[in-house]
Write a protein that holds these residues in place. Structure first.
Motif, PDB file in Angstrom:
ATOM      1  N   ASN A 159      -2.616   0.620   6.047  1.00 46.72           N
ATOM      2  CA  ASN A 159      -2.749  -0.673   5.380  1.00 46.72           C
ATOM      3  C   ASN A 159      -4.075  -0.778   4.633  1.00 46.72           C
ATOM      4  O   ASN A 159      -4.147  -1.425   3.579  1.00 46.72           O
ATOM      5  CB  ASN A 159      -2.600  -1.806   6.391  1.00 46.72           C
ATOM      6  N   LEU A 160      -5.099  -0.135   5.146  1.00 42.76           N
ATOM      7  CA  LEU A 160      -6.380  -0.120   4.454  1.00 42.76           C
ATOM      8  C   LEU A 160      -6.276   0.665   3.152  1.00 42.76           C
ATOM      9  O   LEU A 160      -6.697   0.186   2.089  1.00 42.76           O
ATOM     10  CB  LEU A 160      -7.445   0.491   5.368  1.00 42.76           C
ATOM     11  N   LEU A 161      -5.712   1.853   3.197  1.00 42.58           N
ATOM     12  CA  LEU A 161      -5.527   2.655   1.992  1.00 42.58           C
ATOM     13  C   LEU A 161      -4.645   1.931   0.974  1.00 42.58           C
ATOM     14  O   LEU A 161      -4.880   1.991  -0.234  1.00 42.58           O
ATOM     15  CB  LEU A 161      -4.910   4.008   2.349  1.00 42.58           C
ATOM     16  N   ALA A 162      -3.634   1.238   1.479  1.00 39.27           N
ATOM     17  CA  ALA A 162      -2.700   0.531   0.601  1.00 39.27           C
ATOM     18  C   ALA A 162      -3.367  -0.620  -0.139  1.00 39.27           C
ATOM     19  O   ALA A 162      -2.834  -1.107  -1.141  1.00 39.27           O
ATOM     20  CB  ALA A 162      -1.513   0.016   1.413  1.00 39.27           C
ATOM     21  N   SER A 174      -5.324  -0.766  -5.162  1.00 36.81           N
ATOM     22  CA  SER A 174      -4.222  -1.093  -6.074  1.00 36.81           C
ATOM     23  C   SER A 174      -3.745   0.096  -6.897  1.00 36.81           C
ATOM     24  O   SER A 174      -2.694   0.024  -7.555  1.00 36.81           O
ATOM     25  CB  SER A 174      -4.638  -2.234  -7.008  1.00 36.81           C
ATOM     26  N   ARG A 175      -4.452   1.199  -6.854  1.00 35.92           N
ATOM     27  CA  ARG A 175      -4.000   2.398  -7.567  1.00 35.92           C
ATOM     28  C   ARG A 175      -2.904   3.135  -6.815  1.00 35.92           C
ATOM     29  O   ARG A 175      -2.225   4.004  -7.387  1.00 35.92           O
ATOM     30  CB  ARG A 175      -5.185   3.351  -7.799  1.00 35.92           C
ATOM     31  N   LEU A 176      -2.744   2.824  -5.534  1.00 37.54           N
ATOM     32  CA  LEU A 176      -1.784   3.532  -4.691  1.00 37.54           C
ATOM     33  C   LEU A 176      -0.544   2.686  -4.443  1.00 37.54           C
ATOM     34  O   LEU A 176      -0.625   1.478  -4.288  1.00 37.54           O
ATOM     35  CB  LEU A 176      -2.438   3.905  -3.358  1.00 37.54           C
ATOM     36  N   ARG A 209       1.296   7.225  -7.277  1.00 34.39           N
ATOM     37  CA  ARG A 209       0.827   8.026  -6.139  1.00 34.39           C
ATOM     38  C   ARG A 209       1.050   7.230  -4.870  1.00 34.39           C
ATOM     39  O   ARG A 209       0.523   6.136  -4.702  1.00 34.39           O
ATOM     40  CB  ARG A 209      -0.643   8.388  -6.280  1.00 34.39           C
ATOM     41  N   TRP A 210       1.837   7.788  -3.973  1.00 29.09           N
ATOM     42  CA  TRP A 210       2.221   7.101  -2.763  1.00 29.09           C
ATOM     43  C   TRP A 210       1.205   7.303  -1.649  1.00 29.09           C
ATOM     44  O   TRP A 210       0.604   8.370  -1.529  1.00 29.09           O
ATOM     45  CB  TRP A 210       3.578   7.610  -2.281  1.00 29.09           C
ATOM     46  N   VAL A 211       1.083   6.274  -0.794  1.00 34.86           N
ATOM     47  CA  VAL A 211       0.368   6.403   0.474  1.00 34.86           C
ATOM     48  C   VAL A 211       1.354   6.000   1.563  1.00 34.86           C
ATOM     49  O   VAL A 211       1.964   4.924   1.512  1.00 34.86           O
ATOM     50  CB  VAL A 211      -0.918   5.549   0.509  1.00 34.86           C
ATOM     51  N   ALA A 225     -12.085  -0.319  -6.080  1.00 34.10           N
ATOM     52  CA  ALA A 225     -11.377   0.124  -4.880  1.00 34.10           C
ATOM     53  C   ALA A 225     -12.153  -0.249  -3.620  1.00 34.10           C
ATOM     54  O   ALA A 225     -11.578  -0.727  -2.633  1.00 34.10           O
ATOM     55  CB  ALA A 225     -11.147   1.625  -4.936  1.00 34.10           C
ATOM     56  N   ARG A 226     -13.457  -0.037  -3.643  1.00 31.49           N
ATOM     57  CA  ARG A 226     -14.276  -0.382  -2.481  1.00 31.49           C
ATOM     58  C   ARG A 226     -14.183  -1.874  -2.179  1.00 31.49           C
ATOM     59  O   ARG A 226     -14.087  -2.290  -1.014  1.00 31.49           O
ATOM     60  CB  ARG A 226     -15.728   0.020  -2.724  1.00 31.49           C
TER      61      ARG A 226
END
Length: 422
Positions: A130-133, A136-138, A255-257, A371-372
């Motif tokens: 959920n953090l990686l998601a 918004s690029r992923l 690009r999927w996560v 992203a950060r």
């Protein structure tokens, strides 16, 4: 006493909510059958579609129906839930097959360099996903979309402009909270929650996910005896559908996560089907994992079974976690260092951004200021234990001595510098 601390002391003899009692009373006199032919017929009649594609899946559906039907502790509410899940999977399979028949070009969509988190359940995989998601690029998979990946043709948006699939998922979550109100503290299932792609194997009636739905040793043994590659390929095809539905007809812009604990025991298959994937693997004290997972399973069964053998649940999941880690230690070396990272749970909790930076470096992603900021916003708005912190009692609830259990996992501690927690 801290009001945020939650102690569940009625696993074996649940004290049911009024909503749970009302639901049980409502279905008490129903006749509920898990019949594979009836399940498939209902799916066909509901959608006016009849092409399931390759029918080899029927033997798996039949096995599930037989095993669950023979479990005399499941009550009508539980049987209705299981039947509903199977009907949904059958409907999804029809919709997937129909879309692929009308648009065979979907097979040409690429799923390039996905980031796929693997790791024990209850080891931080969900939080990491959920953090990686939040970047918004992923592209990630929200729960509502995992439950129904293909829209039903002709179905209109709700009055508030919300996708009806989202509304159905939200209704399920609201009902679950009425029946099992502490579930949110263990594993939130709200519609926008980013979920496991394993759900996309459901229409192929595959994966270890069915073990979480109900006690399923026959299914487990069948799963272990079969090659899971075709089911991973099916899942990949559904990811192609979702990418195509987004408007990315080649897949080169997406690009999927993703994440799922099952990958721990299917690393060679995962590498075969997603050869360019970046695979972060989380590691945590298996004793903590087992008591958390077993408690969640036992609590989730409070309204859907007439009796709950809590120690048996503990034994089942202790063995299941053992098998996951046994396979992980055996196959870990098959994932190249350039495509993988081992993440220790205690280090991830101490410094999430340090972990993210390593993952991004492996993935060739720049941790931009935007992203950060997105990741920080997620962490600020989703603190650990925001729904309450459940306390777990392995010895009291499951009659398992933590020290004795940990000894069985020495092979895992020898392989990875995991911190003992209990």
């Amino acid at each position: 006493m801290d009001k945020n601390i939650i102690t569940i002391d009625d696993l074996s003899a649940p004290i049911l909510t009024e909503a749970a009692q009302a639901a049980l009373a409502m279905v008490a006199d129903m006749s509920v059958s898990l019949n594979p032919d009836e399940i498939l017929a209902e799916a066909k009649d509901t959608l006016s579609l009849d092409d399931f594609g390759d029918m080899e899946f029927v033997s798996r559906l039949t096995l599930l129906c037989e095993e669950w039907s023979q479990d005399r502790t499941i009550n009508n509410l539980g049987l209705l839930g299981l039947r509903g899940k199977l009907v949904t999977f059958a409907k999804n399979r029809l919709l997937i097959q129909d879309l692929l028949t009308r648009h065979p070009e979907i097979h040409n969509v690429k799923i390039e360099a996905p980031i796929i988190v693997a790791g024990l359940p209850r080891s931080g995989t969900t939080h990491l996903l959920n953090l990686l998601a939040a970047d918004s690029r992923l592209r990630s998979l929200p729960l509502w979309e995992s439950y129904e990946p293909v829209p039903t043709p002709g179905e209109e948006m709700g009055e508030n402009g919300q996708d009806p699939r989202y509304e159905r998922c939200d209704a399920q979550w609201q009902a679950m909270q009425q029946i099992s109100p502490l579930m949110a503290a263990m594993h939130p299932m709200n519609p926008e929650h980013i979920h496991e792609e394993l759900e996309l194997m459901g229409p192929d009636f595959a994966s270890y996910n069915f073990e979480w739905l109900s006690t399923s040793p026959r299914w487990r043994d069948y799963y272990f005896s079969t090659n899971q590659t075709p089911h991973y390929e099916y899942m990949k095809t559904v990811l192609k559908i979702l990418t195509w539905q987004d408007g990315d007809v080649t897949g080169t812009q997406t690009r999927w996560v993703l994440k799922c604990p099952q990958h721990l025991e299917q690393l060679p298959v995962l590498k075969k089907v997603f050869p360019d994937a970046i695979i972060p693997i989380t590691h945590r004290d298996p004793v903590s994992v087992i008591q958390s997972a077993a408690t969640m399973v036992a609590y989730g069964r409070r309204a859907i079974r007439d009796s709950i053998d809590v120690p048996a649940i503990g034994d089942y999941w202790a063995d299941r976690i053992y098998k996951l880690l046994e396979a992980c230690v055996r196959d870990r070396s098959q994932i190249p260092a350039a495509q993988s990272i081992d993440i220790l749970f205690h280090e991830f909790l101490a410094d999430a951004f340090a972990t993210i930076e390593i993952i991004y470096d492996k993935a060739g992603l720049v941790l931009t200021d935007k992203a950060r900021s997105e990741l920080q916003d997620f962490m600020d708005n989703h603190p650990r234990g925001r729904y309450g912190q459940v306390t777990y009692h392995l010895k009291r609830d499951f009659d398992i001595e933590p020290a004795a259990l940990r000894e069985k996992f020495q092979f895992y501690f020898d392989a990875f510098p995991v911190k003992a927690e209990i």
